[in-house]
Design a protein around this motif. Structure first.
Motif, mmCIF file in Angstrom:
data_model
loop_
_atom_site.group_PDB
_atom_site.id
_atom_site.type_symbol
_atom_site.label_atom_id
_atom_site.label_comp_id
_atom_site.label_asym_id
_atom_site.label_seq_id
_atom_site.Cartn_x
_atom_site.Cartn_y
_atom_site.Cartn_z
ATOM 1 N N VAL A 64 -1.365 9.774 4.544
ATOM 2 C CA VAL A 64 -2.367 9.842 3.475
ATOM 3 C C VAL A 64 -2.125 11.081 2.619
ATOM 4 O O VAL A 64 -1.430 11.999 3.043
ATOM 5 C CB VAL A 64 -3.802 9.882 4.067
ATOM 6 N N ILE A 117 -10.306 4.410 5.593
ATOM 7 C CA ILE A 117 -9.490 4.199 4.384
ATOM 8 C C ILE A 117 -9.461 5.473 3.536
ATOM 9 O O ILE A 117 -10.507 6.038 3.205
ATOM 10 C CB ILE A 117 -10.045 3.025 3.558
ATOM 11 N N LEU A 118 -8.235 5.911 3.220
ATOM 12 C CA LEU A 118 -8.015 7.110 2.386
ATOM 13 C C LEU A 118 -6.865 6.827 1.422
ATOM 14 O O LEU A 118 -6.126 5.852 1.604
ATOM 15 C CB LEU A 118 -7.648 8.301 3.288
ATOM 16 N N PRO A 119 -6.667 7.677 0.400
ATOM 17 C CA PRO A 119 -5.542 7.469 -0.517
ATOM 18 C C PRO A 119 -4.205 7.497 0.240
ATOM 19 O O PRO A 119 -3.976 8.368 1.081
ATOM 20 C CB PRO A 119 -5.651 8.651 -1.486
ATOM 21 N N ALA A 120 -3.333 6.536 -0.078
ATOM 22 C CA ALA A 120 -2.083 6.373 0.676
ATOM 23 C C ALA A 120 -1.014 7.357 0.210
ATOM 24 O O ALA A 120 -0.900 7.656 -0.979
ATOM 25 C CB ALA A 120 -1.568 4.949 0.499
ATOM 26 N N THR A 140 -0.058 -1.965 1.958
ATOM 27 C CA THR A 140 -1.281 -1.725 1.173
ATOM 28 C C THR A 140 -1.676 -2.920 0.320
ATOM 29 O O THR A 140 -2.751 -2.919 -0.282
ATOM 30 C CB THR A 140 -1.090 -0.529 0.218
ATOM 31 N N SER A 164 -3.913 1.549 -3.808
ATOM 32 C CA SER A 164 -3.466 2.939 -3.732
ATOM 33 C C SER A 164 -3.964 3.605 -2.452
ATOM 34 O O SER A 164 -3.755 4.791 -2.229
ATOM 35 C CB SER A 164 -3.992 3.701 -4.949
ATOM 36 N N THR A 165 -4.654 2.827 -1.609
ATOM 37 C CA THR A 165 -5.250 3.395 -0.401
ATOM 38 C C THR A 165 -4.620 2.780 0.847
ATOM 39 O O THR A 165 -3.968 1.742 0.765
ATOM 40 C CB THR A 165 -6.759 3.089 -0.370
ATOM 41 N N ASP A 223 -14.636 2.969 4.083
ATOM 42 C CA ASP A 223 -13.853 3.444 2.940
ATOM 43 C C ASP A 223 -14.355 4.829 2.547
ATOM 44 O O ASP A 223 -15.483 4.977 2.067
ATOM 45 C CB ASP A 223 -14.041 2.443 1.780
ATOM 46 N N CYS A 248 -12.862 6.662 0.260
ATOM 47 C CA CYS A 248 -12.484 6.960 -1.124
ATOM 48 C C CYS A 248 -13.681 6.764 -2.027
ATOM 49 O O CYS A 248 -13.581 6.722 -3.246
ATOM 50 C CB CYS A 248 -11.346 6.053 -1.582
#
Ligand code: TXA
Ligand code: MG
Length: 541
Positions: free
Chosen positions: A76, A98-101, A110, A114-115, A183, A185
């Motif tokens: 991440v 879930i976090l930004p990838a 994915t 973008s996560t 999530d 994000c």
């Protein structure tokens, strides 16, 4: 056709699984939730073959499984504080975050988002395979797309034999439903899929969370799914499943009345004795953990029994029960039959309707306030508000986009056609919200719900009521009451009352009438007497 190996949960089996995974092969592995169909998460080609083996749509992203907390960092872009807190509290365990990838995550994982979803499972065999293979593992549930997730190795083999390199047998899964997906994000954190880590457990660590509406309701047409998995058919046996909401007695009565060829009950252990149809059980009524453990296997048993129509008893949708309800709703393609008895409560302004409603509420009866729903029906973003703007003009909106009620009332009261147009738009919207509220109110705890509706007859809510109760009171008494309550003059009060219907309108045939012509205590006593009569009528039916 691949020769699928069945591996035992010992060192040899784990080594073999790890070697296959390193070589880009697919291996089904046990986790504490359900079996996963694993591939090296950093190998796009291996991950792509998961989709082929499952017939899974490519835009539905996968969860990446780690075997050690430090392996999260490279996956991440950064790990915020609330993520660390959740990991600290519930990892390893049935929670997916879930976090930004990071760049290293292939698009096959994915689904082009973008996560990335990451989970650290607690199952010792899962951990051992991940650590031994030395790579994070992408693993969706090990079922063919659309089927119930497998909770033991035999169920995996039913779907995957001949399609994957190996199945590692780790016995039955302890949780039985897939992990909770949250999530981060999003502010506040958003629950996308309920699971073994309950909303209350999440809130205890990160404060208030938002539960995505798709958790308990069908996606609205045209709405974008917060999680691609929400769009697809899920957990469905071949039979048509209907959830029957209501008390245990109402459930049994409904199922027995609909017995027939191919009809089967999916019920709690306590229900079996009361049913005349064949039944498959999924746990005990008050034990959500047992329901979660058994639901998916029960759905597969229904197919084995050749069921074509299934009537499912409804779990209580809180705690882990929310996860059970979420899966069952999808297995039933959102088909819900509501056996709850609907009591309509109406009467002219100032007659004492609210006092009756709150007296009943004190006895645990759910009350649905249609005045409140009427306000919700026209909130910004609703179809109803859009229709009103189209029918009247954008002048009915305030600068912040909310409805200017005074303006709308002015236009609507100007002539009869406008009033008709207004009602034709708002009444169906309020009715739809009322039906939804009734569905939400109906679970195994309630036999009855009350729809509190001043315009019950005018808006044709009587059509959804099994019983109707009207509260009326002498004119003078009502006038005094609304003058006091609303701080208005004699004249305004009279005008308001005269715009309404005569008592006879509320006291039509079949309606139970409460005459409020004494003091408040007398009214409450009368309300309680009517409630008792309604309840004993229910028991007798
Ligand atoms: O318990 C589990 O989570 C199991 C075991 C094997 O770990 N795995 C599992 O995976 O249930 P799967 O693929 O059946 O479900 C993953 C869900 C899907 O609904 C998917 O749409 C959602 O997570 N998901 C994955 N990545 C996402 C992302 N970046 N944003 C939103 N949703 C995501
Ligand atoms: Mg799945």
């Amino acid at each position: 056709m691949i020769d699928t190996q069945l591996l035992q949960p010992n060192t040899d089996g784990i080594d073999r699984a790890a070697t296959l995974l390193q070589g880009g092969e697919l291996v089904a592995i046990p986790t504490e939730t359900v079996y996963g169909l694993a591939a090296n998460a950093l190998d796009g080609t291996a991950v792509a073959s998961i989709f082929a083996a499952k017939d899974r749509p490519m835009d539905n992203p996968l969860i990446v499984h780690i075997g050690d907390l430090k392996d999260w960092t490279p996956l991440v872009t950064h790990i915020p504080d609330n993520a660390l807190k959740l990991a600290d509290a519930y990892w390893p365990g049935p929670l997916t975050i879930i976090l930004p990838a990071a760049e290293c995550i292939p698009t096959e994982v994915t689904g082009g988002l973008s996560t990335v979803a990451v989970r650290f499972p607690s199952h010792p065999i899962a951990q051992a395979v991940i650590l031994r293979s030395g790579c994070p593992l992408a693993a969706p549930s090990a079922n063919r797309s659309g089927s119930p997730s497998p909770t033991n190795a035999a169920r995996v083999a039913e779907d995957m034999h001949g399609r994957i390199a190996a199945i590692l047998d780790g016995g039955d899964c302890a949780v039985g439903v897939e992990s909770t997906v949250v999530d981060l994000c999003h502010t506040p954190p958003r629950l996308l899929r309920p699971g073994g880590i309950t909303p209350e457990m999440l809130e205890a660590v990160v404060g208030p969370i938002e539960i995505d509406p798709a958790v308990t309701h069908a996606l609205q047409k045209g709405a974008v799914a917060a999680s691609p998995g929400m769009k697809y058919k899920h957990y469905a046996p071949r039979a048509e499943v209907h959830i029957v909401k209501g008390s245990p007695a109402a459930y049994a009565e409904y199922v027995n009345a609909h017995a027939g060829n191919g009809v089967c009950a999916l019920c709690f252990e306590e229900d079996v004795a009361n049913l005349t149809t064949p039944a498959v059980t999924y746990g005990r009524r008050e034990d959500a953990l047992s329901q979660a453990q058994q639901l998916f296997d029960a759905l597969r048993q229904l197919d084995e029994q050749g069921a074509t129509t299934v009537y499912a008893a409804c779990p209580t949708p809180s705690g882990v029960g929310l996860a059970v309800y979420n899966r069952l709703l999808r297995a039933a393609a959102f088909r819900v039959i509501n056996t709850i008895r609907v009591v309509g409560l109406t009467g002219p302004t100032g007659a004492g309707k609210s006092t009756v409603a709150s007296a009943w509420h004190k006895h645990g009866v759910p009350i649905i306030d249609t005045d409140q729903l009427a306000r919700r029906a026209v909130e910004p973003g609703t179809e109803c508000l859009q229709q009103l703007v189209q029918a009247f003009s954008p002048a009915i909106l305030q600068s912040d986009g909310t409805l200017n009620r005074a303006k709308l009332a002015e236009i609507a009261l100007a002539d009869q056609d406008n009033a008709k147009k207004l009602n034709a738009i708002t009444h169906p919207a309020i009715l739809a919200l009322t039906r939804q509220a009734l569905e939400d109110a109906a679970d195994s705890r309630h036999d009855m719900a009350v729809v509190d509706a001043p315009l019950l007859f005018e808006a044709e809510f009587d059509a959804i009521c099994d019983e109707i109760v009207s509260v009326i009171a002498p004119y003078e008494q009502r006038k005094q009451r609304i003058m006091q309550r609303d701080g208005i003059t004699d004249e305004v009060a009279q005008r308001r009352m005269d715009a309404q219907q005569e008592d006879a309108f509320y006291c039509r045939e079949g309606v139970t009438v409460i005459h409020n012509n004494g003091d408040e205590d007398a009214l409450i006593r009368a309300a309680e007497a009517v409630l008792s009569a309604l309840i004993s009528k229910e028991d007798a039916s």
